[in-house]
Design an enzyme around this catalytic site. Structure first.
Site, mmCIF file in Angstrom:
data_model
loop_
_atom_site.group_PDB
_atom_site.id
_atom_site.type_symbol
_atom_site.label_atom_id
_atom_site.label_comp_id
_atom_site.label_asym_id
_atom_site.label_seq_id
_atom_site.Cartn_x
_atom_site.Cartn_y
_atom_site.Cartn_z
ATOM 1 N N ASP B 89 0.861 -1.177 0.000
ATOM 2 C CA ASP B 89 0.000 0.000 0.000
ATOM 3 C C ASP B 89 0.901 1.231 0.000
ATOM 4 O O ASP B 89 2.124 1.119 0.081
ATOM 5 C CB ASP B 89 -0.978 -0.043 1.180
ATOM 6 C CG ASP B 89 -0.270 0.105 2.512
ATOM 7 O OD1 ASP B 89 0.962 0.287 2.531
ATOM 8 O OD2 ASP B 89 -0.951 0.024 3.541
ATOM 9 N N ASP B 262 -7.851 -7.389 0.132
ATOM 10 C CA ASP B 262 -6.915 -7.631 1.230
ATOM 11 C C ASP B 262 -7.604 -7.234 2.513
ATOM 12 O O ASP B 262 -8.487 -6.369 2.520
ATOM 13 C CB ASP B 262 -5.642 -6.786 1.108
ATOM 14 C CG ASP B 262 -5.861 -5.397 1.677
ATOM 15 O OD1 ASP B 262 -6.530 -4.573 1.032
ATOM 16 O OD2 ASP B 262 -5.397 -5.142 2.814
ATOM 17 N N CYS B 300 -13.436 -28.011 5.437
ATOM 18 C CA CYS B 300 -12.228 -27.260 5.070
ATOM 19 C C CYS B 300 -11.111 -28.227 4.699
ATOM 20 O O CYS B 300 -10.905 -29.235 5.365
ATOM 21 C CB CYS B 300 -11.803 -26.367 6.234
ATOM 22 S SG CYS B 300 -10.249 -25.493 5.980
ATOM 23 N N CYS B 302 -7.843 -27.578 4.717
ATOM 24 C CA CYS B 302 -6.512 -27.116 5.141
ATOM 25 C C CYS B 302 -5.827 -28.135 6.047
ATOM 26 O O CYS B 302 -6.462 -29.033 6.602
ATOM 27 C CB CYS B 302 -6.587 -25.741 5.796
ATOM 28 S SG CYS B 302 -6.988 -25.737 7.553
ATOM 29 N N CYS B 305 -7.152 -28.304 9.709
ATOM 30 C CA CYS B 305 -8.372 -29.102 9.902
ATOM 31 C C CYS B 305 -8.109 -30.589 9.691
ATOM 32 O O CYS B 305 -8.815 -31.433 10.242
ATOM 33 C CB CYS B 305 -9.482 -28.588 8.985
ATOM 34 S SG CYS B 305 -10.161 -27.016 9.573
ATOM 35 N N HIS B 331 -5.463 -21.461 9.139
ATOM 36 C CA HIS B 331 -6.808 -21.947 8.791
ATOM 37 C C HIS B 331 -7.664 -20.818 8.215
ATOM 38 O O HIS B 331 -8.331 -20.994 7.188
ATOM 39 C CB HIS B 331 -7.502 -22.553 10.010
ATOM 40 C CG HIS B 331 -8.977 -22.686 9.814
ATOM 41 N ND1 HIS B 331 -9.541 -23.700 9.072
ATOM 42 C CD2 HIS B 331 -10.007 -21.885 10.191
ATOM 43 C CE1 HIS B 331 -10.850 -23.528 9.020
ATOM 44 N NE2 HIS B 331 -11.160 -22.438 9.693
#
Lengths: 370, 370
Positions: B89, B262, B300, B302, B305, B331
């Protein structure tokens, strides 16, 4: 369980310890996962440095999350997602560190929780039951650790209770896959160490720890008592020196014939910005590292040293970023893991003496171990 | 740089943005790495959720470790060990959040460091030079973000300066591989948004952000202004909605034709024990989870998980263990990454409308986006 000594060089030995969750090649350093987590690290991280066994603390897990929760979730391995070996201490050391809050009797030790002041009691029987309920691979017997320096009467009493409790722990065993290790006490007194070792060895336990050291005594005393006590222990059983985890102390311990070690030192240092290397520790926050593009240790094979610079890790600590403690904890454990792997190889090859002298020279500027 | 819209469904679009460090498939969520680290996570973690671009903050990196350090260490990618894309930014938003400490002029904005009170100035030119020196893939133009609600005079002035500064940023560019995006301002006023967008589009910049939203306005206002502003932006250029990162807001943003997002939300929540799921957030510290052996979200994909239970992560937060924030941050980012991947697939397949309605229903209990 089986333990085989595969090679010797002097007192130093290369062994193989088969436990319920796989083989531990010794000498080995056990990362400490007090509350069912090696702080900041995942099981995957620990596998990446080939850790085969970690330690967790009975005292902490007893209080939080407690036996029922862990048992209900399938035991400690399942709870923390770790499929290799776990050793739990007996909780004795933690209780005796909380000096003012415990009441010792022949039966056991009553203490108050550091979390909420609630009252609890450890007995030889309930400590074994707890560790078995967690499904750990190695359980430690409840012992009495004296603060040094200690009067002879205190040492005598600690040896007496430690033996009596080890017997009761042995009698309380009910789970084949959990191995019970005894803990030799005796302070800095050789006769007391002899007595403690003899009484415990008579119980024919699967393994023995050297306790009551690394509690503030001099390096000379630590090394002298470690060597003296290791020689009292059976050749064919694993020996575990509790609370030792600096490069020089590990080298000395291996040289005394110790097989297993644990210590919070590498992970605590990692959280505090202290980077272990084979040639001494670095304070990564130091101004000198702010623009240093080199890895923490160019000779280190860990992923942290392969990826990040001193400058970056220094920045993480200055900026109070969690990634800093995470990276340094992993690096510090990797340094000790690599040292142990090299020691194992050297003892096989008959080059342990050289490795020991070189590593001590690098770590301390002197090739003597004290 | 090239940006290609590969498919449309209504205003929603599936695109491909080729930057200097690889292709970003859009819509995409950019994890925020304020101080050159996505808090608690490694670049390897970010690769594991297939992040192609992350955001870092000019304001923070300007103050610490500073331009010289990062440049000397090979730029921001090398400094943080990240070989995919980085967007920074402009620092404008941070400076305007520190309301009492800044002095705005046509030339730029003077401000005091929140770290040590030292005085600094951002100008369009030095902010571009800074981002180019860091070697980022996308640089944002310096803008003036007003606090809502804002008087019309304030909005007019912010649009005027934002345009003037964007021109100066464009003129200051010197690095081919860094793409400059402009930021549309205009508060909640449609005429001001039109004016800001028209003036910036006239500069023919490589991409455009929708700024000044997600700063406390209602969801209705956020969605209305996002849709209104997105329609003002060129079809063939990437559109980036700044500061948006909840499941429902991402769905709404995609539906308005936004390509990039974002927000600190997923990682901040992760540090605070708030677990994102497609069917609402969970406070992982809640008593209900203390013995819950299920993963955070059974749907999920991931690694968190796949490995850890709610009970374990709940325990980590109760015990104040760093691994808790680390696991939940990963996660939470994975949840958003999976949502974006599904959105991309659905827009291709012409099933975005269904996914949107189902996901909104799960997230909010209602199939309307507001």
């Amino acid at each position: 369980m089986s333990f085989t000594v595969l090679a010797h060089e002097g007192a130093a030995r290369r062994g193989s310890l088969a436990l319920a969750h796989g083989v531990v090649e010794t000498p080995a350093f056990m990362p400490v996962g007090t509350a069912a987590t090696v702080k900041a690290l995942t099981p995957e991280d620990l596998r990446s440095i080939d850790a085969r066994i970690i330690l967790a603390n009975t005292y902490h897990l007893w209080l939080r999350p407690g036996r029922e929760t862990i048992a209900e979730l399938g035991g400690l391995h399942a709870f923390m997602g770790w499929d290799r070996n776990v050793l739990t201490d007996s909780g004795g050391f933690q209780v005796f560190s909380l000096e003012t809050r415990r009441v010792l009797s022949d039966d056991g030790v009553r203490f108050r929780s550091h979390l909420d002041g609630s009252e609890h009691e450890f007995t030889p029987e309930n400590v074994v039951a707890f560790q078995e309920a967690l499904g750990v691979d190695v359980a430690m017997a409840l012992d009495v650790c004296v603060k040094l320096p200690a009067a002879q009467g205190e040492i005598d009493e600690s040896v007496r209770l430690t033996t009596a409790w080890a017997k009761r722990c042995a009698a309380a065993r009910s789970r084949e896959r959990t191995q019970l290790f005894g803990i030799v006490q005796g302070g800095l007194d050789e006769r007391s160490r002899e007595r403690s070792a003899a009484e415990l060895v008579a119980l024919d336990l699967p393994g023995y720890a050297i306790g009551g050291l690394s509690v503030g005594e001099s390096r000379d005393d630590l090394y002298r008592m470690t060597r003296f006590t290791a020689e009292l222990l059976p050749e064919g059983k694993p020996r575990y020196l509790m609370g030792v985890g600096t490069v020089r102390d590990l080298i000395a311990g291996i040289d005394c014939g110790v097989d297993l070690f644990d210590c919070v030192y590498p992970t605590r240092c990692g959280r505090n910005g202290r980077a272990l290397t084979r040639s001494g520790d670095l304070n990564i926050r130091a101004a000198a590292f702010a623009r240093d593009g080199r890895p923490i240790d160019a000779t280190c094979g860990c992923t942290v040293c392969a990826t990040f610079s001193r400058a970056y890790i220094s920045h993480l600590f200055r900026a109070n970023e969690m990634l800093g403690p995470r990276l340094l904890s992993l690096h510090n454990l990797a340094v000790l893991a690599q040292l142990m792997a090299e020691a194992r190889k050297a003892i096989y090859a008959g080059t342990w003496g050289e490795l020991r002298d070189e590593a001590l020279l690098a770590a301390t500027g002197s090739a003597s171990s004290s």
